[in-house]
Design a protein around this motif. Structure first.
Motif, PDB file in Angstrom:
ATOM      1  N   ALA A 172       0.830  -1.215   0.000  1.00  0.00           N
ATOM      2  CA  ALA A 172       0.000   0.000   0.000  1.00  0.00           C
ATOM      3  C   ALA A 172       0.858   1.257   0.000  1.00  0.00           C
ATOM      4  N   GLN A 196       2.106   1.782  -3.479  1.00  0.00           N
ATOM      5  CA  GLN A 196       1.071   2.136  -4.453  1.00  0.00           C
ATOM      6  C   GLN A 196       0.631   3.590  -4.320  1.00  0.00           C
ATOM      7  N   LYS A 222      -2.534  -5.863  -0.787  1.00  0.00           N
ATOM      8  CA  LYS A 222      -2.636  -5.046  -2.005  1.00  0.00           C
ATOM      9  C   LYS A 222      -3.808  -4.083  -1.959  1.00  0.00           C
ATOM     10  N   ASN A 223      -4.942  -4.508  -1.327  1.00  0.00           N
ATOM     11  CA  ASN A 223      -6.123  -3.636  -1.362  1.00  0.00           C
ATOM     12  C   ASN A 223      -6.950  -3.648  -0.073  1.00  0.00           C
ATOM     13  N   SER A 258      -2.731   5.802   2.332  1.00  0.00           N
ATOM     14  CA  SER A 258      -2.336   4.668   1.486  1.00  0.00           C
ATOM     15  C   SER A 258      -3.364   3.544   1.528  1.00  0.00           C
ATOM     16  N   SER A 259      -3.796   3.159   2.740  1.00  0.00           N
ATOM     17  CA  SER A 259      -4.754   2.061   2.844  1.00  0.00           C
ATOM     18  C   SER A 259      -6.105   2.469   2.261  1.00  0.00           C
ATOM     19  N   VAL A 264      -5.777   2.389  -1.725  1.00  0.00           N
ATOM     20  CA  VAL A 264      -5.767   1.069  -2.388  1.00  0.00           C
ATOM     21  C   VAL A 264      -7.127   0.379  -2.258  1.00  0.00           C
TER      22      VAL A 264
END
Length: 395
Positions: free
Chosen positions: A74, A77, A353-354, A386-387, A390
């Motif tokens: 995260a 990304q 990832k998400n 970030s969290s 994503v």
């Protein structure tokens, strides 16, 4: 009769607003629910009302999590530079303070407004002072009652935060949802929080309340921070104490270098050559507040006498006392003043990832509700951005 949305986000805080904005940009029909009267309450009071929204230097090592690798995806990304770019795009003036911390020059309100402005109201609806109950998994996603009215959605995002600052409305709601779905909770404690002291220590040091000194403070696991230490009428605070509190456990000691910028033994030897009749107290007052030295003398941790009367072993003992001063806190001030909550929803259940729950597609946990805690200095907001980002790409 029930309403239907693509995404329901529970929690209009940092991570929830970020997630809603990103899902809305994908054309998803989003409903944001919060039990408060307005969004971003923790943002508004953070950083003394200026919001320490990020840091120039953000890396996975700035975060505490049972799985230290979990945060990497995260954070890569959506980086701190991505959020800084957003702040700049909205023409919010900000400043760098020590250790790369970034604050609004004007007001934290600008960050909340920016996040709201990022939300496309053609796709995103906000409802406040809403109580959420009866969350269920259904064939088409999830259903819940919002103030008693049924709402259904394909994706459900839990962004309800932790237990810190209950005056702002913090509740265990997010953990209860996780437990309802059989997810483990890493036990929670207050983080980034001042220490309280045992009775005698509190009595001895209470008159130093308000005195701040540079210090290097070390937890029993070896984690060390070098920042200011503040004596309070209840115990110890300041950035170094808040930082190390996240690594401290009940009953453990902390080791503090009270003079990190000086070599105590060298100071004493040089002073002895020039002023052999000078007292230890007056010599040490060059590098420490005199009242602190007096308290250490009263506690018999130091012995005041002329420098010429000290032998080399005593010089070593003075240096060890000041450079490795140890104290066992009685506890912390708890969630009432804690900036964050340690622990939370176990990340083993979530995609790094998400943030989607592996066992329940369409269920997401983001921000402080999960077992990810940042250091002091803008890192917890960085994790929220970030969290939230994503999750917003997938929800």
């Amino acid at each position: 009769m029930s309403e239907r949305f693509d995404v329901v986000v529970i929690g209009a805080g940092a991570s929830g607003l970020m997630c809603a904005a990103e899902a809305g940009k994908r054309g998803r029909k989003v409903l944001v629910l919060d039990h408060a009267k307005k969004p971003g309450r923790k943002i508004l009071i953070s950083g003394g009302g200026r919001c320490n929204f990020s840091n120039y230097d953000v890396s996975p090592s700035n975060f505490i999590c049972q799985n230290p690798h979990f945060v990497k995806s995260a954070l890569s990304q959506y980086t701190n530079w991505d959020f800084i770019s957003m702040v700049s795009k909205h023409e919010i003036e900000f400043e760098e303070r020590e250790h790369g911390q970034l604050f609004c020059v004007d007001s934290a309100k600008q960050i909340v407004q920016m996040l709201l402005d990022e939300c496309d109201l053609n796709f995103i609806e906000f409802r406040y002072q809403v109580g959420v109950t009866d969350i269920e998994s259904i064939s088409a996603g999830y259903s819940l009652l919002a103030n008693g009215s049924k709402v259904e959605c394909e994706s459900l995002v839990i962004a309800t935060g932790g237990l810190s600052m209950p005056k702002l409305g913090a509740t265990p709601f997010g953990y209860q949802v996780a437990e309802q779905f059989g997810l483990d909770i890493v036990s929670t404690t207050a983080g980034l929080v001042p220490f309280t002291l045992h009775k005698q220590d509190k009595i001895d040091f209470s008159e130093l309340s308000g005195i701040a000194i540079p210090a290097e403070i070390c937890a029993e696991d070896g984690t060390t921070f070098k920042e200011a230490l503040l004596f309070t009428h209840r115990g110890l605070s300041g950035p170094s104490v808040l930082q190390v509190s996240s690594y401290w456990r009940a009953g453990q000691k902390v080791t503090i270098n009270l003079v990190p910028e000086a070599d105590v033994k060298e100071l004493l030897l040089q002073s002895r050559e020039k002023h052999p009749n000078q007292s230890l107290k007056n010599t040490l007052s060059k590098v420490l507040p005199k009242r602190l030295i007096e308290v250490l003398i009263e506690r018999k941790q130091l012995t005041d006498k002329p420098l010429k009367q000290l032998n080399h072993k005593e010089y070593d003992q003075v240096a060890e006392t000041l450079e490795g001063w140890q104290i066992v806190p009685n506890g912390t001030e708890g969630y009432r003043t804690a900036e964050v909550t340690l622990g939370g929803v176990d990340t083993k259940h979530l995609s790094s990832k998400n943030m989607e729950c592996k066992a329940f597609p369409g269920l997401f946990f983001i921000g402080e509700v999960m077992d990810v805690t940042g250091w002091l200095g803008g890192y917890n907001f960085s994790w929220c951005w970030s969290s939230g980002f994503v999750a917003g790409q997938k929800a």
